[in-house]
Scaffold this active site. Structure first.
Site, PDB file in Angstrom:
ATOM      1  N   ASP A  71     -26.087  -9.923 -15.066  1.00  8.96           N
ATOM      2  CA  ASP A  71     -24.624  -9.989 -15.017  1.00  8.96           C
ATOM      3  C   ASP A  71     -24.144  -9.331 -16.306  1.00  8.96           C
ATOM      4  O   ASP A  71     -24.374  -9.856 -17.407  1.00  8.96           O
ATOM      5  CB  ASP A  71     -24.189 -11.463 -14.940  1.00  8.96           C
ATOM      6  CG  ASP A  71     -22.669 -11.626 -14.978  1.00  8.96           C
ATOM      7  OD1 ASP A  71     -21.962 -10.707 -15.439  1.00  8.96           O
ATOM      8  OD2 ASP A  71     -22.203 -12.702 -14.565  1.00  8.96           O
ATOM      9  N   VAL A  72     -23.474  -8.191 -16.179  1.00  8.45           N
ATOM     10  CA  VAL A  72     -23.142  -7.407 -17.379  1.00  8.45           C
ATOM     11  C   VAL A  72     -22.141  -8.111 -18.297  1.00  8.45           C
ATOM     12  O   VAL A  72     -21.968  -7.701 -19.448  1.00  8.45           O
ATOM     13  CB  VAL A  72     -22.610  -5.984 -17.049  1.00  8.45           C
ATOM     14  CG1 VAL A  72     -23.674  -5.149 -16.355  1.00  8.45           C
ATOM     15  CG2 VAL A  72     -21.320  -6.048 -16.235  1.00  8.45           C
ATOM     16  N   ASN A  98     -21.042   1.275 -14.816  1.00  8.27           N
ATOM     17  CA  ASN A  98     -20.333   1.385 -13.526  1.00  8.27           C
ATOM     18  C   ASN A  98     -19.888   0.040 -12.960  1.00  8.27           C
ATOM     19  O   ASN A  98     -18.911  -0.018 -12.216  1.00  8.27           O
ATOM     20  CB  ASN A  98     -21.260   2.095 -12.524  1.00  8.27           C
ATOM     21  CG  ASN A  98     -20.779   1.948 -11.095  1.00  8.27           C
ATOM     22  OD1 ASN A  98     -19.858   2.648 -10.670  1.00  8.27           O
ATOM     23  ND2 ASN A  98     -21.360   1.019 -10.347  1.00  8.27           N
ATOM     24  N   TYR A 171      -7.023  -5.663 -13.369  1.00  7.15           N
ATOM     25  CA  TYR A 171      -7.862  -4.468 -13.163  1.00  7.15           C
ATOM     26  C   TYR A 171      -7.332  -3.284 -13.986  1.00  7.15           C
ATOM     27  O   TYR A 171      -8.086  -2.621 -14.708  1.00  7.15           O
ATOM     28  CB  TYR A 171      -7.879  -4.126 -11.674  1.00  7.15           C
ATOM     29  CG  TYR A 171      -8.780  -2.975 -11.295  1.00  7.15           C
ATOM     30  CD1 TYR A 171     -10.154  -3.173 -11.098  1.00  7.15           C
ATOM     31  CD2 TYR A 171      -8.287  -1.684 -11.112  1.00  7.15           C
ATOM     32  CE1 TYR A 171     -10.986  -2.121 -10.737  1.00  7.15           C
ATOM     33  CE2 TYR A 171      -9.108  -0.633 -10.753  1.00  7.15           C
ATOM     34  CZ  TYR A 171     -10.462  -0.854 -10.563  1.00  7.15           C
ATOM     35  OH  TYR A 171     -11.288   0.190 -10.205  1.00  7.15           O
ATOM     36  N   LYS A 175      -9.193  -1.280 -17.127  1.00  6.97           N
ATOM     37  CA  LYS A 175      -9.523   0.150 -17.127  1.00  6.97           C
ATOM     38  C   LYS A 175      -8.790   0.878 -18.262  1.00  6.97           C
ATOM     39  O   LYS A 175      -9.343   1.815 -18.848  1.00  6.97           O
ATOM     40  CB  LYS A 175      -9.205   0.771 -15.760  1.00  6.97           C
ATOM     41  CG  LYS A 175     -10.041   0.192 -14.608  1.00  6.97           C
ATOM     42  CD  LYS A 175     -11.539   0.417 -14.790  1.00  6.97           C
ATOM     43  CE  LYS A 175     -12.322   0.023 -13.547  1.00  6.97           C
ATOM     44  NZ  LYS A 175     -13.781   0.264 -13.670  1.00  6.97           N
TER      45      LYS A 175
END
Ligand code: NAD
Length: 273
Positions: A71-72, A98, A171, A175
């Site tokens: 889990d990053v 990614n 989100y 980003k």
């Protein structure tokens, strides 16, 4: 003429890690890197079968790959993953950040849990993986026979690093954060010959946005936003990543490559505004 799909073995001998590579864009980025000659570590969080399918496809073509869970957003998972990659491949040359997710809600109903989860995976996850990659590049030192750069990091961002997105504040914020993380790393690390860039996809046909392309009606609505008039496919992103990771892009750092069929070109103004 169809698009060129075989770039050639420009990453021969290099070793790559792709996070969130058990589906969608990550899976095809892993396959394109392997086609270009890189050995690939295929990270997954909860879908070992998807990751194994990617590994099987790469090895069936004569490439080298293995799957690895992490889990990053969890520092201990990320450290263990990098230790395993270095143990298996000897080192790492290319990181593709990614892994990402969406947890959408109207702004006034957005929960702290959904805010933290999206920031945790999409932004903190990129930081944690990039930090480990940079430490490995520095530990290993230059290998001019393989690449002019000490290492390459490619951040998968989104057109929503510049296009605000109602109903997706967590989100879009994640980003937007990736863009400044990428640029700051690029500025700080250029002197060490580490290149850091983003690929920002537009609408790509993957599980994350199935509702936007699954029915002909939804796809017709989506196409209004895409001047090039086709929904993207994951290999469109994979080929951009291969180029950025290669010495063909050796003078490219701190930039964002929008692979979006023109979605960032204010398509509403096509008819003159
Ligand atoms: P996807 O859902 O198929 O892929 C996301 C991957 O990330 C999945 O494999 C998922 O398991 C993995 N993941 C999620 N949480 C994780 C975690 N904590 N640790 C490790 N892996 C985790 O969707 P996709 O479209 O392939 O998305 C890939 C990336 O592309 C994301 O960063 C997404 O934001 C970005 N993106 C996609 C589009 C698009 O149109 N599909 C557009 C812009 C940006």
């Amino acid at each position: 003429m169809p698009p060129i799909t075989d770039i050639g073995p420009i990453l021969k001998g290099q070793r790559a890690l792709v996070t969130g590579a058990s589906s969608g864009i990550g899976a095809d980025v892993a396959k394109e890197l392997a086609k270009a000659g890189a050995a690939v570590a295929v990270n997954y969080a909860g879908n070992p079968a998807g990751a194994e399918a990617v590994v099987a496809e790469i090895t069936a073509r004569g490439g080298t790959a293995f799957s690895i869970r992490a889990d990053v957003s969890q520092e201990a998972d990320v450290k263990a993953m990098f230790a395993k990659v270095v143990e298996t491949f000897g080192t790492l040359d290319i990181l593709v950040n990614n892994a990402g997710l969406q947890k959408d809600a109207p702004f006034h109903e957005l929960s702290i849990e959904d805010w933290n989860r999206v920031i945790g995976v999409n932004l903190t996850g990129q930081f944690l993986c990039a930090r480990e990659a940079v430490n490995e590049f520095l530990r290993r030192g230059p290998q001019p026979e393989l690449s002019a750069a000490l290492g390459k990091i490619i951040c998968i961002s989104s057109v929503h690093d510049v296009i605000p997105w109602a109903g997706h504040a967590n989100y879009a914020a994640s980003k937007g954060g990736v863009m400044m993380l990428m640029k700051t790393m690029a500025q700080e690390l250029a002197g060490k010959k580490i290149r850091v860039n983003s690929v920002s996809p537009g609408a790509i046909r993957t599980p994350i946005n199935r509702a936007a392309w699954e029915t002909p009606e939804a796809e017709a609505e989506l196409l209004k936003l895409i001047p090039y008039y086709r929904v993207g496919d994951p290999p469109d992103i994979g080929r951009a990543v291969v180029w950025l990771a290669s010495d063909a892009a050796d003078y490219v750092t701190g930039t964002t490559l929008y692979v979006d069929g023109g979605m960032t070109l204010y398509p509403e103004f096509r008819e003159g505004g």
